[in-house]
Design an enzyme around this catalytic site. Structure first.
Site, short mmCIF file in Angstrom:
data_model
loop_
_atom_site.label_atom_id
_atom_site.label_comp_id
_atom_site.label_asym_id
_atom_site.label_seq_id
_atom_site.Cartn_x
_atom_site.Cartn_y
_atom_site.Cartn_z
N LYS A 35 30.70 44.44 40.02
CA LYS A 35 31.85 45.57 40.07
C LYS A 35 31.23 47.02 40.46
O LYS A 35 30.09 47.56 40.19
CB LYS A 35 31.86 45.48 38.17
CG LYS A 35 33.26 46.67 37.80
CD LYS A 35 33.12 46.33 36.23
CE LYS A 35 34.24 47.16 35.46
NZ LYS A 35 34.41 46.38 33.83
N SER A 112 38.97 44.86 32.33
CA SER A 112 38.56 45.63 34.17
C SER A 112 37.56 45.22 35.24
O SER A 112 38.27 45.58 36.13
CB SER A 112 38.04 46.92 33.04
OG SER A 112 36.81 47.19 32.95
N SER A 136 36.44 43.80 28.90
CA SER A 136 36.91 43.76 30.17
C SER A 136 36.57 42.46 31.12
O SER A 136 36.11 42.71 32.42
CB SER A 136 36.31 45.42 30.78
OG SER A 136 37.29 45.86 30.88
#
Lengths: 391, 391
Positions: A35, A112, A136
Site C-alpha cells: 500500500k 482503504s 482497512s
C-alpha cells in the site's frame, strides 16, 4: 522479477516500482505489493493524494514490513492504491482511480487498502501489505474474497509507515492462501505471541443481527462448520448496542487523524474528494470535544472483552454487515455504508484485538468474509486456525 | 482580436477563447474577459473546478451579459479563473492556479472573481465580468486597484450564469476607467433605475473601526475629499455590531449554496481544496438549521437601511477591512481574513443594495478601495458619481 500486469488498476499510476527480494528465504520467488502508505527507499510515499506526494520528500529507507518481506525473498512488484490518506472503507479514490474488485467487477473493492486487495485477488501479487486503523484490511478482505488480518495493536512495527491514528494503526497482510499468510505474518510479528488454547467460540448474535440478510445467510454454512469444530455459545457482545460502540470509536479515531493531518492541511490547503475533505472538517470539530468519556469507555471495553476471551475463546462475527456496494453509488449511500461497516469493524479497533477475515461465504457470487477475533497476542493462533480450517 | 498575453495567470488554462464583438457599438474595439461562471456558447462553463467541468455539458448560448457586451462591439478575449465554484474571497484556486495581482505581485488578487480583476488590472482586457454574491467583485476591485460594482440585486439578468446563492448572486463588472464602467453597466442594467439626488453621505464609523489601521489611514485623503464634496454625517450602521450581521449573512448564504451544490456533490463526490470542501461540509450543517430568525432579520435590516438612505444619502465604508494578504498564507489565516472581510461586504449582500468600490487609497504601494453603498436602484447614480469624482 515480473512486470505488473495491472489489469485491475491496483497500482499507483506512474512508472512501475520494483525492489528485488533476497535470493533465498521462505518467500523466495514470490511477489508482494505494498500500500502507498509504506515507505519504499528513494520514492515519495504518496498516501493516495497527489498533494501529499507533492509536499513530502522521498523516503530514505524501506518501511520495516517491506524490508522484512524483501529479506525473506519476496520481490516488491508494485505500490498499491489506497483511499486518500487512508480515510475510507470502500476503496474509492478520486485521484488515482478506484481499483477493480477482481471477484466482483461491478462492485467496490473495499478500502482503504483497496489496491493491495485487488492485486492479490487478481493474481498480480501473492501477498500484499495493507494497513488497518478502522477496518482497512478486513473490509477489502471480505469484499475481495481474501484472507486478511488486523494484528494485535502494537505487534508489528509501524516504522516507515504513514501514521493515520496512532492508537488504532496496524500493519496487515492479504493472501489468497492462509498458509502463506501465516508464513508472512511470522516474519513481521514481534515475539509477544500469547498462544493459549481455543476451547470455545462465542457467536456474537448482535453482530449477526446488524448484518443484512444476504450476509447472514451466506455465512450459515461456515458457521455450522465452526459449531461442529468447537463448542459454541451465542452471546451479545454489547448490551448498549454496537452502533454506540462504533460512535465512540469513530470519535476517538477522528480526533487522532485530525491531529495527524492538521498542520499539513493548514500549510497546503490540499485537494481532497468531498467525502474525505468533509471527514477531515468534521473530525476537526470532534477533536475540539472533550473525549474523556470515550477514552474511559475504551479502556473498560478492552478489559471486558479481554476478560471474556480469557486466552481460551474466540468471537465470531461477520466481517462487514453489507455486501460490496456497487461502484458509482452516490456519496450519501457511501456514507451510510461506511457508518454501518464500522459498527462491526470498530470492535477490534477499539479493543486493539487481533481479527482475521476468512473468505468462507458467498452470496450470489459475491464474496462474504467471516471474522474471528482473538485475545491480545492471539495472532498466531488465529492464523493457524485459518490454515487448518482451509486444509 | 488580440491574443491574450496571460502574464498574470488570469485566464482559465487551456486553448485561448475568443468571441468577436459586433463591428460597431459603444464598446467597439475593446476587449473584455468573463469569469468562468458565465456561459460561452459551445464551451463548458467550468466554475473553477475540473470535476464540475467534467460533469457538465457545453453551454448552448452565451450568457446574457456576455451577449450584451459582444453586441455592443467588445470582443471576448478570455475566460478568467474564479475561486472554486465561486466560493472564496481571496482569489486562490488550487486547481487552476492563483492569478497574480498586477498591483501587488506578492499579494493575493482577491476573489472569487480573481482572474477578471487580474486581467483588467494587468491590461489584458479593458473590462471584465465577475459575479458578487458575498463580495466577489468588491474584494478583488479593492485588492487590485480597480473600479468595480455590485449592482442592486436583481437588476442584471443572471441568465446563463452559474448559480451560487440565488438571493445573493449579482453580475458585476471591473474597469480601470470609471467612464467605461458606466457605459458598460448601461448595457446590462435593467430599466429600473431610481435616480434620486445625493444630498449627503453617511460615514459608517463602525465599518472604519473594524478596518486595520493601514486601511483606515489609506482612506483618509479620499474621505477628506468626500467630506468636501458633500455634507457628511458620522453614523453607526449596526448597533449590535457588524460581526453579528455578517454571521447571519453567512448562514443564509451557506444554506443557499449548500442547496445549489448538494445533488451534484452527492452524485460525483468531486474534488475541492480543503478550504472549499470544508466550507461546503459546514454549510450543509447550516442548511439543516432553522434560519427563520435570520430571514426576518434580513428583511428588517433591508428596510431599515433603505429608509435611512431614503433616495438621498449614500453610506461610505472601506471595501475591505484588510490589505491584500500575502500569497501562501496558511489556511487558518485565510479563514480569518475571509471572516473579517464579510463583516463589511456582508452589508450589501444582506440588503441587496448596490455598492461601488473606488480605487482611491494606497498603503505602502498597495491599493485600498473606498466603497459607497446606495439605495435600491441607485446603480447609475453611483457610477456617475465615480466618474465625476475621478474627472
Amino acid at each position: 522479477m515480473r512486470a505488473p500486469n495491472d489489469a485491475f488498476g491496483a497500482f499507483v499510476p506512474g512508472p512501475p516500482v520494483f525492489a528485488t527480494g533476497a535470493a533465498t528465504g521462505p518467500l523466495a520467488g514470490l511477489g508482494f505489493a505494498a500500500k502507498d502508505l509504506f515507505d519504499v527507499a528513494g520514492l515519495v510515499t504518496g498516501c493516495g493524494n497527489p498533494d501529499w506526494a507533492a509536499s513530502h520528500p522521498p523516503a530514505r529507507a524501506h518501511a520495516f514490513a517491506v524490508q522484512r518481506l524483501l529479506d525473506a525473498g519476496a520481490t516488491l512488484v508494485g505500490r498499491t492504491i489506497t483511499d486518500e490518506i487512508s480515510l475510507g472503507l470502500l476503496g474509492r479514490n478520486q485521484f488515482h482511480g478506484t481499483p477493480i474488485n477482481p471477484r466482483a467487477p461491478d462492485r467496490l473493492p473495499g478500502g482503504s487498502s483497496s489496491g493491495s486487495a485487488a492485486a492479490v485477488a487478481g493474481g498480480l501479487a501473492d501477498l500484499a501489505l495493507g494497513t488497518d486503523s478502522g477496518g482497512s484490511v478486513r473490509v477489502p478482505s471480505s469484499f475481495s474474497g481474501l484472507y486478511g488480518m488486523r494484528p494485535t495493536h502494537g505487534r508489528i512495527s509501524v516504522t516507515g509507515l504513514m501514521t493515520q491514528s496512532p492508537s488504532f494503526d496496524t500493519v496487515g497482510l492479504f493472501a489468497r492462501d492462509p498458509a502463506l499468510l501465516e508464513t508472512a505474518y511470522g516474519l513481521v510479528l514481534d515475539d509477544k505471541a500469547i498462544p493459549g488454547t481455543i476451547e470455545r467460540v462465542m457467536i456474537a448474535t448482535d453482530a449477526f443481527t446488524i448484518a443484512d440478510a444476504p450476509v447472514r445467510e451466506a455465512l450459515q454454512p461456515a458457521l455450522a462448520k465452526l459449531r461442529a469444530m468447537l463448542p459454541a455459545e451465542d452471546i451479545t457482545l454489547s448490551e448498549e448496542g454496537l452502533p454506540r460502540w462504533a460512535e465512540r470509536q469513530r470519535r476517538l479515531q477522528q480526533a487522532e487523524f485530525s491531529a495527524t493531518f492538521r498542520d499539513w492541511i493548514d500549510a497546503y490547503n490540499p485537494r481532497f474528494s468531498f467525502e474525505v475533505g468533509r471527514g477531515l472538517a468534521l473530525a476537526a470539530l470532534t477533536a475540539e470535544m472533550d473525549l474523556g468519556a470515550e477514552r474511559a469507555f475504551r479502556t473498560n471495553v478492552r478489559t471486558e472483552i479481554t476478560d471474556r476471551l480469557a486466552g481460551r475463546a474466540l468471537i465470531c462475527l461477520p466481517t462487514t454487515p453489507i455486501l460490496p456496494p456497487l461502484r458509482g453509488i452516490p456519496l450519501s449511500a457511501m456514507g451510510e455504508a461506511g457508518r454501518r461497516i464500522t459498527e462491526l469493524t470498530g470492535i477490534a479497533g477499539l479493543t486493539g484485538l487481533p481479527q482475521i477475515s476468512l473468505p468462507l461465504g458467498e452470496a450470489g457470487g459475491l464474496p462474504v468474509g467471516l471474522s474471528l477475533i482473538g485475545w491480545p497476542g492471539a495472532d498466531e493462533v488465529l492464523l493457524r486456525m485459518a490454515r487448518e480450517w482451509a486444509a
